[in-house]
Design a protein around this motif. Structure first.
Motif, PDB file in Angstrom:
ATOM      1  N   ASP A 367       0.805  -1.218   0.000  1.00 29.57           N
ATOM      2  CA  ASP A 367       0.000   0.000   0.000  1.00 29.57           C
ATOM      3  C   ASP A 367       0.840   1.271   0.000  1.00 29.57           C
ATOM      4  O   ASP A 367       0.360   2.342  -0.369  1.00 29.57           O
ATOM      5  N   ASN A 368       2.079   1.183   0.429  1.00 34.21           N
ATOM      6  CA  ASN A 368       3.014   2.325   0.418  1.00 34.21           C
ATOM      7  C   ASN A 368       4.387   1.797   0.783  1.00 34.21           C
ATOM      8  O   ASN A 368       4.585   0.592   0.959  1.00 34.21           O
ATOM      9  N   GLY A 369       5.343   2.702   0.927  1.00 29.99           N
ATOM     10  CA  GLY A 369       6.704   2.299   1.215  1.00 29.99           C
ATOM     11  C   GLY A 369       6.935   1.919   2.661  1.00 29.99           C
ATOM     12  O   GLY A 369       6.008   1.860   3.478  1.00 29.99           O
ATOM     13  N   SER A 370       8.187   1.669   2.989  1.00 33.59           N
ATOM     14  CA  SER A 370       8.545   1.089   4.279  1.00 33.59           C
ATOM     15  C   SER A 370       8.867   2.149   5.323  1.00 33.59           C
ATOM     16  O   SER A 370       9.199   3.295   5.017  1.00 33.59           O
ATOM     17  N   VAL A 371       8.768   1.723   6.582  1.00 32.73           N
ATOM     18  CA  VAL A 371       9.168   2.535   7.729  1.00 32.73           C
ATOM     19  C   VAL A 371       9.657   1.570   8.796  1.00 32.73           C
ATOM     20  O   VAL A 371       9.150   0.456   8.930  1.00 32.73           O
ATOM     21  N   LEU A 372      10.664   1.977   9.544  1.00 34.03           N
ATOM     22  CA  LEU A 372      11.194   1.119  10.595  1.00 34.03           C
ATOM     23  C   LEU A 372      10.542   1.442  11.942  1.00 34.03           C
ATOM     24  O   LEU A 372       9.812   0.644  12.491  1.00 34.03           O
ATOM     25  N   ASP A 373      10.804   2.626  12.474  1.00 34.01           N
ATOM     26  CA  ASP A 373      10.214   3.035  13.754  1.00 34.01           C
ATOM     27  C   ASP A 373       8.933   3.797  13.481  1.00 34.01           C
ATOM     28  O   ASP A 373       8.951   4.947  13.073  1.00 34.01           O
ATOM     29  N   ASP A 374       7.793   3.150  13.712  1.00 34.82           N
ATOM     30  CA  ASP A 374       6.514   3.794  13.409  1.00 34.82           C
ATOM     31  C   ASP A 374       5.580   3.781  14.619  1.00 34.82           C
ATOM     32  O   ASP A 374       4.387   3.552  14.492  1.00 34.82           O
ATOM     33  N   GLY A 375       6.141   4.013  15.797  1.00 37.63           N
ATOM     34  CA  GLY A 375       5.288   4.167  16.960  1.00 37.63           C
ATOM     35  C   GLY A 375       5.636   3.301  18.146  1.00 37.63           C
ATOM     36  O   GLY A 375       5.141   3.523  19.249  1.00 37.63           O
ATOM     37  N   TYR A 376       6.490   2.288  17.939  1.00 30.67           N
ATOM     38  CA  TYR A 376       6.878   1.398  19.029  1.00 30.67           C
ATOM     39  C   TYR A 376       8.390   1.197  19.028  1.00 30.67           C
ATOM     40  O   TYR A 376       9.031   1.204  17.965  1.00 30.67           O
ATOM     41  N   THR A 377       8.934   0.983  20.203  1.00 36.43           N
ATOM     42  CA  THR A 377      10.371   0.756  20.329  1.00 36.43           C
ATOM     43  C   THR A 377      10.662  -0.735  20.165  1.00 36.43           C
ATOM     44  O   THR A 377      11.024  -1.422  21.121  1.00 36.43           O
ATOM     45  N   ASP A 378      10.507  -1.220  18.939  1.00 35.76           N
ATOM     46  CA  ASP A 378      10.769  -2.640  18.678  1.00 35.76           C
ATOM     47  C   ASP A 378      12.171  -2.880  18.123  1.00 35.76           C
ATOM     48  O   ASP A 378      12.466  -3.943  17.589  1.00 35.76           O
ATOM     49  N   GLN A 379      13.028  -1.858  18.236  1.00 36.75           N
ATOM     50  CA  GLN A 379      14.444  -1.945  17.862  1.00 36.75           C
ATOM     51  C   GLN A 379      14.664  -2.233  16.377  1.00 36.75           C
ATOM     52  O   GLN A 379      15.705  -2.756  15.983  1.00 36.75           O
ATOM     53  N   ALA A 380      13.680  -1.885  15.553  1.00 38.87           N
ATOM     54  CA  ALA A 380      13.842  -2.143  14.120  1.00 38.87           C
ATOM     55  C   ALA A 380      15.037  -1.392  13.552  1.00 38.87           C
ATOM     56  O   ALA A 380      15.788  -1.937  12.738  1.00 38.87           O
ATOM     57  N   VAL A 381      15.229  -0.154  13.985  1.00 39.67           N
ATOM     58  CA  VAL A 381      16.333   0.651  13.446  1.00 39.67           C
ATOM     59  C   VAL A 381      17.670   0.004  13.786  1.00 39.67           C
ATOM     60  O   VAL A 381      18.540  -0.152  12.922  1.00 39.67           O
ATOM     61  N   SER A 382      17.849  -0.403  15.041  1.00 43.78           N
ATOM     62  CA  SER A 382      19.124  -0.994  15.436  1.00 43.78           C
ATOM     63  C   SER A 382      19.322  -2.373  14.814  1.00 43.78           C
ATOM     64  O   SER A 382      20.437  -2.730  14.410  1.00 43.78           O
ATOM     65  N   PHE A 383      18.274  -3.163  14.717  1.00 42.24           N
ATOM     66  CA  PHE A 383      18.408  -4.487  14.112  1.00 42.24           C
ATOM     67  C   PHE A 383      18.794  -4.388  12.636  1.00 42.24           C
ATOM     68  O   PHE A 383      19.583  -5.190  12.144  1.00 42.24           O
ATOM     69  N   TYR A 384      18.227  -3.407  11.945  1.00 37.71           N
ATOM     70  CA  TYR A 384      18.535  -3.272  10.521  1.00 37.71           C
ATOM     71  C   TYR A 384      19.918  -2.667  10.304  1.00 37.71           C
ATOM     72  O   TYR A 384      20.500  -2.814   9.233  1.00 37.71           O
ATOM     73  N   GLY A 385      20.435  -1.964  11.303  1.00 35.64           N
ATOM     74  CA  GLY A 385      21.832  -1.527  11.291  1.00 35.64           C
ATOM     75  C   GLY A 385      22.250  -0.768  10.056  1.00 35.64           C
ATOM     76  O   GLY A 385      23.341  -0.977   9.524  1.00 35.64           O
ATOM     77  N   GLY A 386      21.382   0.096   9.562  1.00 37.94           N
ATOM     78  CA  GLY A 386      21.712   0.893   8.388  1.00 37.94           C
ATOM     79  C   GLY A 386      21.338   0.247   7.075  1.00 37.94           C
ATOM     80  O   GLY A 386      21.425   0.880   6.018  1.00 37.94           O
ATOM     81  N   LYS A 387      20.923  -1.023   7.104  1.00 36.48           N
ATOM     82  CA  LYS A 387      20.467  -1.677   5.867  1.00 36.48           C
ATOM     83  C   LYS A 387      19.078  -1.144   5.546  1.00 36.48           C
ATOM     84  O   LYS A 387      18.151  -1.266   6.335  1.00 36.48           O
ATOM     85  N   ASN A 388      18.929  -0.587   4.380  1.00 34.22           N
ATOM     86  CA  ASN A 388      17.718   0.168   4.049  1.00 34.22           C
ATOM     87  C   ASN A 388      16.703  -0.709   3.334  1.00 34.22           C
ATOM     88  O   ASN A 388      16.992  -1.232   2.252  1.00 34.22           O
ATOM     89  N   PRO A 389      15.501  -0.894   3.890  1.00 37.36           N
ATOM     90  CA  PRO A 389      14.484  -1.697   3.196  1.00 37.36           C
ATOM     91  C   PRO A 389      13.934  -1.029   1.945  1.00 37.36           C
ATOM     92  O   PRO A 389      13.169  -1.642   1.215  1.00 37.36           O
ATOM     93  N   THR A 390      14.336   0.215   1.691  1.00 35.84           N
ATOM     94  CA  THR A 390      13.870   0.911   0.487  1.00 35.84           C
ATOM     95  C   THR A 390      14.749   0.632  -0.719  1.00 35.84           C
ATOM     96  O   THR A 390      14.491   1.140  -1.806  1.00 35.84           O
ATOM     97  N   GLY A 391      15.804  -0.159  -0.539  1.00 32.78           N
ATOM     98  CA  GLY A 391      16.677  -0.428  -1.670  1.00 32.78           C
ATOM     99  C   GLY A 391      17.430   0.820  -2.083  1.00 32.78           C
ATOM    100  O   GLY A 391      17.934   1.565  -1.242  1.00 32.78           O
ATOM    101  N   PRO A 392      17.503   1.106  -3.390  1.00 38.48           N
ATOM    102  CA  PRO A 392      18.262   2.264  -3.857  1.00 38.48           C
ATOM    103  C   PRO A 392      17.487   3.570  -3.747  1.00 38.48           C
ATOM    104  O   PRO A 392      18.010   4.623  -4.099  1.00 38.48           O
ATOM    105  N   LEU A 393      16.269   3.514  -3.260  1.00 39.08           N
ATOM    106  CA  LEU A 393      15.397   4.686  -3.286  1.00 39.08           C
ATOM    107  C   LEU A 393      15.517   5.508  -2.006  1.00 39.08           C
ATOM    108  O   LEU A 393      15.847   4.990  -0.938  1.00 39.08           O
ATOM    109  N   ARG A 394      15.191   6.771  -2.115  1.00 37.22           N
ATOM    110  CA  ARG A 394      15.262   7.714  -0.996  1.00 37.22           C
ATOM    111  C   ARG A 394      13.893   7.861  -0.349  1.00 37.22           C
ATOM    112  O   ARG A 394      12.874   7.821  -1.010  1.00 37.22           O
TER     113      ARG A 394
END
Length: 559
Positions: A367-394
């Protein structure tokens, strides 16, 4: 229905359909990074007439539309060779059909994009299509021409299972949770509905089956508030703080919006009391949706059917059971992606069990693009460690940049003539599903005003969607609480008065200047060419203004 187990090993993961002998090569989105847009180079099905459109009249195949939540452009193995979370079922689906590199949702948030997908109209044309509250009234009115209403006229039995988020009830009264819920999905073309009415982080945390809350006890009525705290049989986040019990919560809020009533150990948006017997379990939501989908398919397998399967994954809160918990190595969000891929395999298995897989078109998209931290501290940002689920896109969800609206799209029907292993670079939009289905079923869309419920922006791209032709739209409008436009390889983001540079950690693209990008050369939108190419900027700005001013005329002759 027997749900098949999930196994972590890629080689043991259950994959459905015939695997093709493939070689892998890099196919870019105008970039030279070989880590993205990996293409399974498969031998195409031999067609008697490759230019002949695939008809939904002669054969009437079933259609299953799998619409997922917040999935990024670079999260599937078929789109990204360096994606570390295995998605074998979805990669197989791409090998069996057409994978689109330049497909778009119309908006960077879900209510608006879902509205457009079902109605064939850009959501920004209608007021009240921003992210809907859990107590929103029906956004799509009963007289509206929709994707399911067109298929229903063509002889299909239509159903939806999963997330709705398009409101219920009249404008005057809103949703009547303890009574008859109408209008809703059944008033806009669906014969059957089993839905999560809003989102999994909003109250009420109940399912609605057709016109009523499922399993509701009349002696335990539901009360909902999005304005003030409620006192009753529930506690909210503030109560947990005051009682020193926040250590009992399964997830903690990372913003002020997710501090309402605690259900299943998770604080939600909004407040709720009552409805105990009707409340869902987050952990069993996927299995529940699969069971309802199985029931719908079993009941309708002797006739053509359309099923919209609207998954809650990978939206927050990301709660998974022991089959998936900890299996991805990327925290709750990665585990949710594993479950999503497994779910697609389960849907294919259900179709196979009922002997209708070979005669079913499967459409997979987000339905739309990705987001890591969207309201809960589930450590998505730290787990992904800079790996971007958006691929080459901004950017990402909420963003005017490409990753807000450019999404995965795979369409498969190998037995019906859709090419296998094809990669299409046609510019297509989910808003075009309506006109394309109308054309495929030999129906003529009416022409009229927005208030008449007629699709305003959908155009027939059926031959592009089915891989027969390689061209799609020349232009598409993209919405992230501010409009942008793409025409061919050029993208314009006009100035915005919105001063929020980031939402939920995602770069929005809002600024006080024009931004012009050549997406063929710069898919990551890093080099602003507005000052160097004023003529192109003016052309796109005028085109956007023209589309905003025109509705039905634009649909008849797209710009």
């Amino acid at each position: 229905m027997q749900l098949l187990p999930y196994t972590k090993s890629f080689n043991q993961q259950l994959i459905f359909g015939s695997l093709l002998s493939v070689s892998i090569f890099s196919a870019g989105c105008g970039n030279n990074d070989d880590s993205f847009a990996v293409t399974p180079k498969a031998k195409l099905i031999s067609l008697a007439n490759p230019e002949k459109s695939i008809s939904l009249v002669e054969n009437k195949p079933n259609i299953v539309l799998i619409l997922v939540d917040d999935l990024g452009y670079g999260e599937l193995g078929s789109y990204n060779s360096k994606q570390n979370i295995p998605t074998p079922n979805l990669d197989t689906l791409a090998e069996e059909g057409v994978r689109f590199t330049d497909a778009y949702a119309t908006a960077a948030t879900c209510t608006a994009s879902r509205f457009s997908l079902l109605t064939g109209t850009y959501a920004w044309r209608q007021a009240g299509t921003n992210v809907a509250s859990g107590e929103a009234s029906a956004i799509i009115q009963p007289h509206t021409t929709t994707l399911p209403s067109l298929l229903k006229k063509a002889g299909y039995t239509t159903g939806i299972v999963g997330k709705w988020h398009l409101g219920l009830g009249t404008k005057e009264e809103g949703p009547q949770w303890n009574g008859f819920l109408s209008p809703g999905p059944l008033e806009v073309g669906f014969d059957y509905a089993y839905i999560m009415p809003s989102t999994n982080d909003r109250v009420p945390t109940v399912y609605v089956e057709n016109h009523q809350v499922a399993n509701l006890d009349a002696n335990d009525p539901i009360t909902i508030s999005y304005k003030s705290r409620l006192r009753g049989d529930t506690l909210d986040y503030q109560d947990y703080i005051e009682q020193g019990k926040t250590n009992q919560l399964r997830q903690l809020p990372s913003d002020s919006g997710h501090k309402g009533t605690v259900i299943n150990g998770v604080p939600r948006i909004g407040y709720m009391t009552g409805g105990n017997s009707a409340r869902w379990s987050d952990d069993t939501m996927t299995d529940n949706f699969l069971q309802k989908s199985n029931d719908f398919i079993q009941n309708n397998k002797s006739k053509p059917f359309f099923l919209g399967f609207s998954s809650q994954d990978v939206h927050v809160p990301r709660l998974v059971d022991e089959r998936f918990a900890g299996k991805s190595g990327y925290g709750a969000r990665g585990d949710s992606l594993l479950r999503l891929d497994w779910t697609v395999g389960q849907i294919k298995q259900i179709l196979a069990d009922h002997k209708v897989l070979d005669n079913t078109i499967i459409i997979f998209t987000s339905d739309n693009g990705s987001v890591l931290d969207d309201g809960y501290t589930d450590q998505a940002v730290s787990f992904y460690g800079g790996k971007n689920p958006t691929g080459p896109l901004r950017g990402g969800k909420y963003s005017q940049f490409e990753a807000g609206t450019r999404i995965p799209l795979i369409i498969s029907w190998p037995k019906g003539g859709i090419p296998q292993g094809k990669v299409s670079h046609a510019i297509v939009s989910q808003v075009d599903f309506v006109a394309s289905i109308a054309a495929a079923t030999k129906q003529t869309l009416p022409v009229g005003s927005l208030t008449s419920g007629v699709p305003q922006d959908s155009i027939n791209l059926w031959d592009a969607f089915t891989g027969i032709k390689n061209t799609g739209r020349s232009s598409v409008v993209l919405d992230a609480q501010g409009l942008a436009i793409r025409q061919n390889n050029w993208k314009l983001i006009p100035p915005s008065s919105n001063k929020r540079s980031f939402v939920a950690g995602v770069e929005t693209g809002y600024s006080n200047q024009n931004k012009l990008y050549n997406l063929d050369e710069d898919p990551g939108e890093q080099t602003n060419l507005a000052e160097k190419n004023e003529l192109r900027l003016k052309e796109l700005d005028n085109l956007l203004s023209t589309i905003q001013e025109n509705t039905s005329d634009y649909r008849k002759k797209p710009l």
